[in-house]
Design a protein around this motif. Sequence first.
Motif, PDB file in Angstrom:
ATOM      1  N   LEU A  22      22.430  76.416  26.838  1.00 61.74           N
ATOM      2  CA  LEU A  22      22.164  75.232  26.025  1.00 61.74           C
ATOM      3  C   LEU A  22      21.924  75.591  24.562  1.00 61.74           C
ATOM      4  O   LEU A  22      22.241  74.807  23.657  1.00 61.74           O
ATOM      5  CB  LEU A  22      20.954  74.473  26.582  1.00 61.74           C
ATOM      6  CG  LEU A  22      21.191  73.676  27.864  1.00 61.74           C
ATOM      7  CD1 LEU A  22      19.885  73.119  28.401  1.00 61.74           C
ATOM      8  CD2 LEU A  22      22.182  72.545  27.620  1.00 61.74           C
ATOM      9  N   LEU A  23      21.378  76.767  24.339  1.00 58.25           N
ATOM     10  CA  LEU A  23      21.097  77.192  22.965  1.00 58.25           C
ATOM     11  C   LEU A  23      22.374  77.515  22.189  1.00 58.25           C
ATOM     12  O   LEU A  23      22.395  77.416  20.962  1.00 58.25           O
ATOM     13  CB  LEU A  23      20.164  78.410  22.970  1.00 58.25           C
ATOM     14  CG  LEU A  23      18.756  78.175  23.529  1.00 58.25           C
ATOM     15  CD1 LEU A  23      17.992  79.494  23.593  1.00 58.25           C
ATOM     16  CD2 LEU A  23      17.996  77.157  22.696  1.00 58.25           C
ATOM     17  N   VAL A  24      23.445  77.922  22.887  1.00 64.37           N
ATOM     18  CA  VAL A  24      24.673  78.336  22.194  1.00 64.37           C
ATOM     19  C   VAL A  24      25.801  77.326  22.336  1.00 64.37           C
ATOM     20  O   VAL A  24      26.811  77.431  21.636  1.00 64.37           O
ATOM     21  CB  VAL A  24      25.150  79.714  22.716  1.00 64.37           C
ATOM     22  CG1 VAL A  24      24.068  80.764  22.502  1.00 64.37           C
ATOM     23  CG2 VAL A  24      25.540  79.645  24.190  1.00 64.37           C
ATOM     24  N   CYS A  25      25.653  76.344  23.229  1.00 65.53           N
ATOM     25  CA  CYS A  25      26.721  75.375  23.467  1.00 65.53           C
ATOM     26  C   CYS A  25      26.927  74.485  22.233  1.00 65.53           C
ATOM     27  O   CYS A  25      25.964  73.891  21.728  1.00 65.53           O
ATOM     28  CB  CYS A  25      26.379  74.511  24.681  1.00 65.53           C
ATOM     29  SG  CYS A  25      27.585  73.210  25.009  1.00 65.53           S
ATOM     30  N   PRO A  26      28.168  74.358  21.737  1.00 68.30           N
ATOM     31  CA  PRO A  26      28.399  73.549  20.533  1.00 68.30           C
ATOM     32  C   PRO A  26      28.474  72.048  20.798  1.00 68.30           C
ATOM     33  O   PRO A  26      28.416  71.247  19.868  1.00 68.30           O
ATOM     34  CB  PRO A  26      29.759  74.080  20.030  1.00 68.30           C
ATOM     35  CG  PRO A  26      30.457  74.531  21.268  1.00 68.30           C
ATOM     36  CD  PRO A  26      29.396  75.049  22.187  1.00 68.30           C
ATOM     37  N   GLY A  27      28.623  71.641  22.049  1.00 74.32           N
ATOM     38  CA  GLY A  27      28.750  70.218  22.364  1.00 74.32           C
ATOM     39  C   GLY A  27      27.848  69.815  23.501  1.00 74.32           C
ATOM     40  O   GLY A  27      26.823  70.442  23.774  1.00 74.32           O
ATOM     41  N   ASN A  28      28.246  68.734  24.197  1.00 78.09           N
ATOM     42  CA  ASN A  28      27.436  68.251  25.317  1.00 78.09           C
ATOM     43  C   ASN A  28      28.070  68.559  26.662  1.00 78.09           C
ATOM     44  O   ASN A  28      27.750  67.949  27.672  1.00 78.09           O
ATOM     45  CB  ASN A  28      27.191  66.749  25.188  1.00 78.09           C
ATOM     46  CG  ASN A  28      28.492  65.953  25.203  1.00 78.09           C
ATOM     47  OD1 ASN A  28      29.585  66.527  25.201  1.00 78.09           O
ATOM     48  ND2 ASN A  28      28.371  64.630  25.217  1.00 78.09           N
ATOM     49  N   ARG A  29      29.006  69.510  26.680  1.00 72.35           N
ATOM     50  CA  ARG A  29      29.629  69.972  27.918  1.00 72.35           C
ATOM     51  C   ARG A  29      29.551  71.493  27.958  1.00 72.35           C
ATOM     52  O   ARG A  29      30.048  72.170  27.052  1.00 72.35           O
ATOM     53  CB  ARG A  29      31.092  69.516  28.001  1.00 72.35           C
ATOM     54  CG  ARG A  29      31.286  68.004  28.074  1.00 72.35           C
ATOM     55  CD  ARG A  29      30.770  67.459  29.405  1.00 72.35           C
ATOM     56  NE  ARG A  29      31.043  66.038  29.544  1.00 72.35           N
ATOM     57  CZ  ARG A  29      30.213  65.080  29.133  1.00 72.35           C
ATOM     58  NH1 ARG A  29      29.059  65.418  28.542  1.00 72.35           N
ATOM     59  NH2 ARG A  29      30.519  63.802  29.307  1.00 72.35           N
ATOM     60  N   LEU A  30      28.946  72.027  28.993  1.00 75.03           N
ATOM     61  CA  LEU A  30      28.821  73.481  29.105  1.00 75.03           C
ATOM     62  C   LEU A  30      30.107  74.071  29.655  1.00 75.03           C
ATOM     63  O   LEU A  30      30.622  73.643  30.691  1.00 75.03           O
ATOM     64  CB  LEU A  30      27.650  73.846  30.026  1.00 75.03           C
ATOM     65  CG  LEU A  30      26.241  73.578  29.480  1.00 75.03           C
ATOM     66  CD1 LEU A  30      25.197  74.049  30.480  1.00 75.03           C
ATOM     67  CD2 LEU A  30      26.022  74.265  28.150  1.00 75.03           C
ATOM     68  N   ARG A  31      30.634  75.081  28.945  1.00 75.55           N
ATOM     69  CA  ARG A  31      31.875  75.757  29.313  1.00 75.55           C
ATOM     70  C   ARG A  31      31.559  77.122  29.923  1.00 75.55           C
ATOM     71  O   ARG A  31      30.457  77.637  29.735  1.00 75.55           O
ATOM     72  CB  ARG A  31      32.753  75.938  28.068  1.00 75.55           C
ATOM     73  CG  ARG A  31      32.966  74.661  27.258  1.00 75.55           C
ATOM     74  CD  ARG A  31      33.383  75.012  25.843  1.00 75.55           C
ATOM     75  NE  ARG A  31      32.374  75.823  25.178  1.00 75.55           N
ATOM     76  CZ  ARG A  31      32.548  76.436  23.997  1.00 75.55           C
ATOM     77  NH1 ARG A  31      33.716  76.338  23.377  1.00 75.55           N
ATOM     78  NH2 ARG A  31      31.574  77.159  23.470  1.00 75.55           N
ATOM     79  N   PRO A  32      32.497  77.740  30.629  1.00 78.28           N
ATOM     80  CA  PRO A  32      32.238  79.090  31.163  1.00 78.28           C
ATOM     81  C   PRO A  32      31.833  80.083  30.084  1.00 78.28           C
ATOM     82  O   PRO A  32      30.966  80.935  30.311  1.00 78.28           O
ATOM     83  CB  PRO A  32      33.584  79.465  31.796  1.00 78.28           C
ATOM     84  CG  PRO A  32      34.210  78.169  32.167  1.00 78.28           C
ATOM     85  CD  PRO A  32      33.806  77.209  31.078  1.00 78.28           C
TER      86      PRO A  32
END
Length: 357
Positions: A251-261
């Motif tokens: 969550l700290l590095v995700c740029p949007g609201n969808r978590l990618r691999p």
Amino acid sequence: MTLLAFDELQSRSLSLSLRATAMVFEDPVSHRLLEQIERIAPSDATVLIIGETGTGKELVARHIHALSRRNRNTFGALNCAALSENLIESELFGHERGAFTGAVTSKDGWFKIADKGSLFLDEVGDLPLSLQAKLLRVLQEREVVRVGSRQPVPVDVRIIAATNVNLEEAVAASHFRADLYYRFNVATVHLSPLRDRPGDILPLARHFLKIYGDRLGYGEIKLLPAAEQLLLNYDWPGNIRELENAIHRSLLVCPGNRLRPEDFKLSGIRVVETSPSVSTTSLENALLRLCEQAPPKLYDVIEETVIRTAFEFCEENQVQTAKLLNISRNVLRHKLGMYGMLPNGQKRMADEVAVVA
């Protein structure tokens, strides 16, 4: 879905007891576990919880307490591996003023604090033998004697113990008292690692997404299907605690609201091959040369060399050495003392044979 989660403020008040903060019972394996817990909890029977680090042993202990007749009284928790031998005794049984340096006031131990309630003893496999004997007496007599006192104090406490080591092997190796093991092993709860209950992985992940998303002030966060598959395929050696940390970090590095691999930094993917990945050829050759020499006490020579090499490799850090060798700190301390590797340990016997490199 059945979800168990810590009250965060309550868990912080017990600084020695922080463990995995949530556990779900959605996988069939977990459903059977929950049924067992619900059968055991109403009794006053001592419970032994066995499971890998991070599987939620303390959370299960709290649930057992919550379902028992003692739930209106104190739930105490102590990590037996986190304190020195003298400090553990004081924490468990209490001490009188002046009993030792720094004891400026009298203090109740956890047995007294948890009177009429439950006491969770984590990592009991690391208890020193001398303290095991004192603990056994408390369980038998239902009374404690503070450090520096001779006056016994009656206590009524339900013990819930936990370990990630094989206590039967520790008993066989004379590192754990058999009579104390039998006292603990009245009702046994085996917690399966997260990799063996995959039905709990995604519900847990979504729970942690909600917790940390709210804490960080984010809106609704979801996992992409590829990210879900990544979580399901991962081995989770750190179990629930590792999953929680992985979600928080992503969550700290995700740029949007969808978590990618790519938002997850995992240490590796499940390995299904059973063949050992470490070559032991050179070790086998060295052992063959030793066998040809047939020195006395050959096994002791080999064991001491393994212990000494690992201890030096870990820069004499006992916790790291025990982890590297996959043995408990209690077993390691015994070996270090036996081979004279502790500051005040025994000297090596004069007739022991040194290994020639």
